[in-house]
Design an enzyme around this catalytic site. Structure first.
Site, PDB file in Angstrom:
ATOM      1  N   SER A   8       0.828  -1.206   0.000  1.00 54.70           N
ATOM      2  CA  SER A   8       0.000   0.000   0.000  1.00 54.70           C
ATOM      3  C   SER A   8       0.859   1.251   0.000  1.00 54.70           C
ATOM      4  O   SER A   8       0.424   2.310  -0.429  1.00 54.70           O
ATOM      5  CB  SER A   8      -0.872   0.051   1.252  1.00 54.70           C
ATOM      6  OG  SER A   8      -1.699  -1.057   1.329  1.00 54.70           O
ATOM      7  N   GLU A  42      -4.983  -0.576  -8.358  1.00 53.59           N
ATOM      8  CA  GLU A  42      -3.995   0.410  -8.808  1.00 53.59           C
ATOM      9  C   GLU A  42      -2.799  -0.352  -9.379  1.00 53.59           C
ATOM     10  O   GLU A  42      -2.219  -1.194  -8.688  1.00 53.59           O
ATOM     11  CB  GLU A  42      -3.537   1.287  -7.630  1.00 53.59           C
ATOM     12  CG  GLU A  42      -4.606   2.255  -7.147  1.00 53.59           C
ATOM     13  CD  GLU A  42      -4.153   3.105  -5.960  1.00 53.59           C
ATOM     14  OE1 GLU A  42      -4.368   4.314  -5.978  1.00 53.59           O
ATOM     15  OE2 GLU A  42      -3.594   2.533  -4.990  1.00 53.59           O
ATOM     16  N   ASN A  46      -4.600   6.451  -1.547  1.00 53.99           N
ATOM     17  CA  ASN A  46      -4.156   6.751  -0.181  1.00 53.99           C
ATOM     18  C   ASN A  46      -3.506   8.124  -0.084  1.00 53.99           C
ATOM     19  O   ASN A  46      -3.615   8.806   0.931  1.00 53.99           O
ATOM     20  CB  ASN A  46      -3.184   5.681   0.326  1.00 53.99           C
ATOM     21  CG  ASN A  46      -3.927   4.423   0.732  1.00 53.99           C
ATOM     22  OD1 ASN A  46      -5.105   4.478   1.072  1.00 53.99           O
ATOM     23  ND2 ASN A  46      -3.254   3.291   0.684  1.00 53.99           N
ATOM     24  N   HIS A  65      -2.083  -3.175  -6.731  1.00 55.88           N
ATOM     25  CA  HIS A  65      -2.639  -2.850  -5.407  1.00 55.88           C
ATOM     26  C   HIS A  65      -4.147  -3.067  -5.388  1.00 55.88           C
ATOM     27  O   HIS A  65      -4.907  -2.283  -5.956  1.00 55.88           O
ATOM     28  CB  HIS A  65      -2.290  -1.385  -5.074  1.00 55.88           C
ATOM     29  CG  HIS A  65      -2.702  -0.971  -3.702  1.00 55.88           C
ATOM     30  ND1 HIS A  65      -3.300   0.228  -3.425  1.00 55.88           N
ATOM     31  CD2 HIS A  65      -2.600  -1.611  -2.511  1.00 55.88           C
ATOM     32  CE1 HIS A  65      -3.556   0.318  -2.129  1.00 55.88           C
ATOM     33  NE2 HIS A  65      -3.140  -0.792  -1.565  1.00 55.88           N
TER      34      HIS A  65
HETATM   35  N1  NAD Z   1      -5.327  -5.006   4.874  1.00 55.97           N
HETATM   36  C1  NAD Z   1      -5.626  -4.093   3.957  1.00 55.97           C
HETATM   37  O1  NAD Z   1      -6.664  -3.425   4.023  1.00 55.97           O
HETATM   38  C2  NAD Z   1      -4.712  -3.908   2.773  1.00 55.97           C
HETATM   39  C3  NAD Z   1      -5.212  -3.297   1.623  1.00 55.97           C
HETATM   40  C4  NAD Z   1      -4.386  -3.165   0.500  1.00 55.97           C
HETATM   41  C5  NAD Z   1      -3.075  -3.610   0.570  1.00 55.97           C
HETATM   42  N2  NAD Z   1      -2.600  -4.177   1.728  1.00 55.97           N
HETATM   43  C6  NAD Z   1      -1.198  -4.642   1.701  1.00 55.97           C
HETATM   44  O2  NAD Z   1      -1.227  -6.062   1.523  1.00 55.97           O
HETATM   45  C7  NAD Z   1      -0.117  -6.656   2.208  1.00 55.97           C
HETATM   46  C8  NAD Z   1      -0.635  -7.709   3.168  1.00 55.97           C
HETATM   47  O3  NAD Z   1      -1.513  -7.105   4.093  1.00 55.97           O
HETATM   48  P1  NAD Z   1      -2.579  -7.974   4.904  1.00 55.97           P
HETATM   49  O4  NAD Z   1      -3.473  -6.987   5.577  1.00 55.97           O
HETATM   50  O5  NAD Z   1      -3.175  -9.026   4.045  1.00 55.97           O
HETATM   51  O6  NAD Z   1      -1.636  -8.657   6.005  1.00 55.97           O
HETATM   52  P2  NAD Z   1      -1.938  -9.942   6.909  1.00 55.97           P
HETATM   53  O7  NAD Z   1      -1.102  -9.796   8.112  1.00 55.97           O
HETATM   54  O8  NAD Z   1      -3.395 -10.170   7.048  1.00 55.97           O
HETATM   55  O9  NAD Z   1      -1.374 -11.153   6.016  1.00 55.97           O
HETATM   56  C9  NAD Z   1      -0.015 -11.361   5.760  1.00 55.97           C
HETATM   57  C10 NAD Z   1       0.202 -12.833   5.539  1.00 55.97           C
HETATM   58  O10 NAD Z   1       1.513 -13.038   5.073  1.00 55.97           O
HETATM   59  C11 NAD Z   1       2.008 -14.222   5.654  1.00 55.97           C
HETATM   60  N3  NAD Z   1       3.465 -14.177   5.592  1.00 55.97           N
HETATM   61  C12 NAD Z   1       4.332 -13.438   6.347  1.00 55.97           C
HETATM   62  N4  NAD Z   1       5.579 -13.634   5.931  1.00 55.97           N
HETATM   63  C13 NAD Z   1       5.522 -14.518   4.906  1.00 55.97           C
HETATM   64  C14 NAD Z   1       6.496 -15.120   4.058  1.00 55.97           C
HETATM   65  N5  NAD Z   1       7.759 -14.809   4.194  1.00 55.97           N
HETATM   66  N6  NAD Z   1       6.076 -15.984   3.113  1.00 55.97           N
HETATM   67  C15 NAD Z   1       4.774 -16.274   2.950  1.00 55.97           C
HETATM   68  N7  NAD Z   1       3.801 -15.721   3.731  1.00 55.97           N
HETATM   69  C16 NAD Z   1       4.187 -14.870   4.681  1.00 55.97           C
HETATM   70  C17 NAD Z   1       1.446 -14.210   7.063  1.00 55.97           C
HETATM   71  O11 NAD Z   1       1.446 -15.516   7.623  1.00 55.97           O
HETATM   72  C18 NAD Z   1       0.047 -13.671   6.811  1.00 55.97           C
HETATM   73  O12 NAD Z   1      -0.890 -14.699   6.560  1.00 55.97           O
HETATM   74  C19 NAD Z   1       0.631  -5.500   2.877  1.00 55.97           C
HETATM   75  O13 NAD Z   1       1.665  -5.090   2.023  1.00 55.97           O
HETATM   76  C20 NAD Z   1      -0.430  -4.423   2.977  1.00 55.97           C
HETATM   77  O14 NAD Z   1       0.118  -3.119   3.004  1.00 55.97           O
HETATM   78  C21 NAD Z   1      -3.391  -4.346   2.815  1.00 55.97           C
END
Ligand code: NAD
Length: 502
Positions: free
Chosen positions: A121, A154, A192, A142
């Site tokens: 993000s 995005e 954002n 994104h």
């Molecule tokens: N949550 C949101 O609203 C949102 C929206 C858009 C983008 N994002 C982006 O998406 C990404 C993930 O966010 P999220 O909210 O899904 O996080 P999250 O914590 O829910 O999920 C992350 C996952 O990655 C796994 N993980 C960690 N290290 C790992 C590795 N080395 N190999 C494989 N899996 C691994 C974890 O076990 C976990 O299941 C971030 O970059 C975040 O900025 C989040």
């Protein structure tokens, strides 16, 4: 020929990754989902089963279709299984070091033609790409939360992205039923970057005491027609996430507008992160205080109105219908309203200079009608509490929601809105996203009724430019100075920025 992506890897099956895997599997593609360990893998499987299960329960998916979708997803803890993937999307936690280590590994494991995408993000896609031997084939993709529902994607290209790749990824997003927008690699991308600047500004106005939380929320929700006010939205996003995104924006822009408002830091430090902790700007689970009934503005019989044109005439008619005696004056000669019980100065600029010309300066308040349902009521330092209370009641009697605020340039709505519109013009001027993509981003990413450039055209370029000049003159905040493009379009007599920008 456009590249097709038949086998797609998704690394990290948390909130976003599981949703992204589902989106690809629903489109008929083979998906390889990779998690860090077996426990996380089972959690990821649970996300996928529950999400598709909900669609079955709602009748949006048959059980057979659910089985097919889940059957297309292979779950593994081994990155080596990504060797045949045409595209790998990373959705692991937002920590640069984790992402760089992962991308170095993906670079080693994946075939040379594979595209590596990040769902980050706020981190720099360029920095992630630079850690690989194929920076031209690394891109940002994104998705928004929840990925299966939100239409916007995005697509972020860097200065070294291969020609045509962003178009291929945008075409891929379309084939998933999504609407892509394309932007360069700037902190916060489109959505954002514009959203957090505005939300942070709302915190600054709150902190400066220009208006209260509920008034600001009501102003933007009821006055502008946004789905919710800024503090409700901040609580929903999470104040920690909001704070972090502001920090990232500020680090890149060094623009005070992005420097997280101190109230955000204070709430985050106190562990009040919004809905997820039960308290942020609002407390959740508490009974909302009842809206007080409009008290009759009992002591008022004569209502002075300062202003010309149809707005003053319409207000006078409404005031009369409500049982009060209206008296109208132009700002050049305030004599007719000198003895009125309250004086409403129609304006969105400070009105204290009118107050000091009246025999009873304590009886004057600024009034700015916003849309059909809201009226901003600006009390000057001379306005008496009785006048403020009476005007509050009077506005309710006139069937509008009063937004109580201080006597500051552009009051609340225009201060927040115009600065946000200026940010959007700045984004357009810098050439890193198109007018159409900026508008689509804010409509689909935030559920706004119109994009910022559409709003700008609807309000009028000159009105916004003049409002920004007034904001700048009052606050001396560089970000409020009209962007040169806006200024020049007004000077050149161009009436529509969307038409100008194509
Ligand atoms: N949550 C949101 O609203 C949102 C929206 C858009 C983008 N994002 C982006 O998406 C990404 C993930 O966010 P999220 O909210 O899904 O996080 P999250 O914590 O829910 O999920 C992350 C996952 O990655 C796994 N993980 C960690 N290290 C790992 C590795 N080395 N190999 C494989 N899996 C691994 C974890 O076990 C976990 O299941 C971030 O970059 C975040 O900025 C989040």
């Amino acid at each position: 020929m456009a590249q097709t992506f038949e086998t797609v890897g998704v690394v990290g099956l948390g909130t976003m990754g599981a949703g992204i895997a589902e989106v690809f599997a629903r489109s008929g593609r083979r998906v390889i989902g990779v998690e860090a360990d077996d426990v996380a893998l089972e959690r990821g499987r649970g996300h996928l089963e529950r999400s598709t299960g909900r669609a079955v329960a709602k009748g949006k998916l048959t059980e057979d279709a659910q089985r097919e979708i889940l059957g297309r997803v292979t779950l593994t803890t081994s990155r080596a299984d990504l060797a045949d993937a045409d595209l790998v999307i990373e959705a692991i936690p937002e920590i640069m070091e984790f992402k760089r280590v992962l991308f170095a590994d993906l670079d080693r494991v994946c075939k040379p033609s594979a595209v590596l995408a990040t769902n980050t993000s706020s981190l720099s896609v360029t920095a992630i790409a630079a850690g690989t031997s194929r920076p031209g084939r690394v891109i940002g993709m994104h998705f928004f939360n929840p990925a299966p529902v939100m239409k916007l994607v995005e697509v972020i290209h860097t200065v070294v992205t291969d020609d045509g790749l962003a178009d291929d990824i945008a075409a891929l997003a379309r084939s998933l039923g999504k609407t892509p927008i394309t932007a360069g690699d700037r902190a916060g991308f489109v959505v954002n970057r514009l959203l957090l600047g505005y939300l942070n500004h709302a915190c600054v106005l709150l902190e400066a005491g220009v208006a209260g939380r509920d008034d600001i929320d009501a102003a933007m929700k009821l006055g502008v027609g946004l789905p919710m006010g800024p503090f409700t939205l901040l609580d929903l996003i999470g104040l920690d996430t909001s704070y972090e995104v502001c920090e990232v924006l500020f680090r890149e822009t060094r623009d005070r507008r992005h420097a997280p408002a101190p109230v955000l830091r204070e709430l985050v430090t106190a562990g009040l992160l919004g809905r997820k902790t039960g308290r942020g700007f609002y407390s959740y689970g508490e009974v909302a205080p009842a809206t007080p009934e409009a008290r009759q503005a009992a002591s008022v019989s004569t209502v002075g109105i300062v202003g010309g044109g149809p707005e003053a005439a319409t207000l006078a008619t409404a005031v009369e219908r409500a049982g009060f005696k209206p008296v109208v004056a132009e700002s050049a000669d305030l004599t007719p309203v000198g003895d009125a019980d309250v004086v409403l100065a129609l304006s969105d600029r400070p009105v204290v200079e009118l107050a000091v010309r009246l025999p009873h300066p304590e009886r004057l308040a600024g009034l700015h009608l916003v849309g059909d349902g809201v009226a901003e009521v600006a009390s000057t330092v001379l306005t008496s509490p009785e006048t403020t209370a009476a005007v509050h009641d009077l506005v309710q009697i006139l069937d509008r929601t009063p937004v109580m605020c201080g006597d500051r340039a552009e009051f609340v709505v225009n201060a927040l809105l115009y600065a946000y519109l200026n940010d959007a013009v700045r984004m357009l001027e810098s050439g890193y996203a198109s007018a159409g993509d900026i508008d689509t981003g804010m409509r689909l990413g935030c559920g706004y009724p119109a994009g910022p450039l559409e709003m700008l055209d609807a309000i009028g370029l000159e009105a916004v430019r003049d409002g920004l000049r007034a904001l700048y003159a009052e606050y001396r905040e560089p970000a409020f100075a009209p962007v040169p493009l806006l200024d020049q379009l007004v000077t050149a007599g161009v009436r529509s920025i969307r038409e100008y920008a194509g």
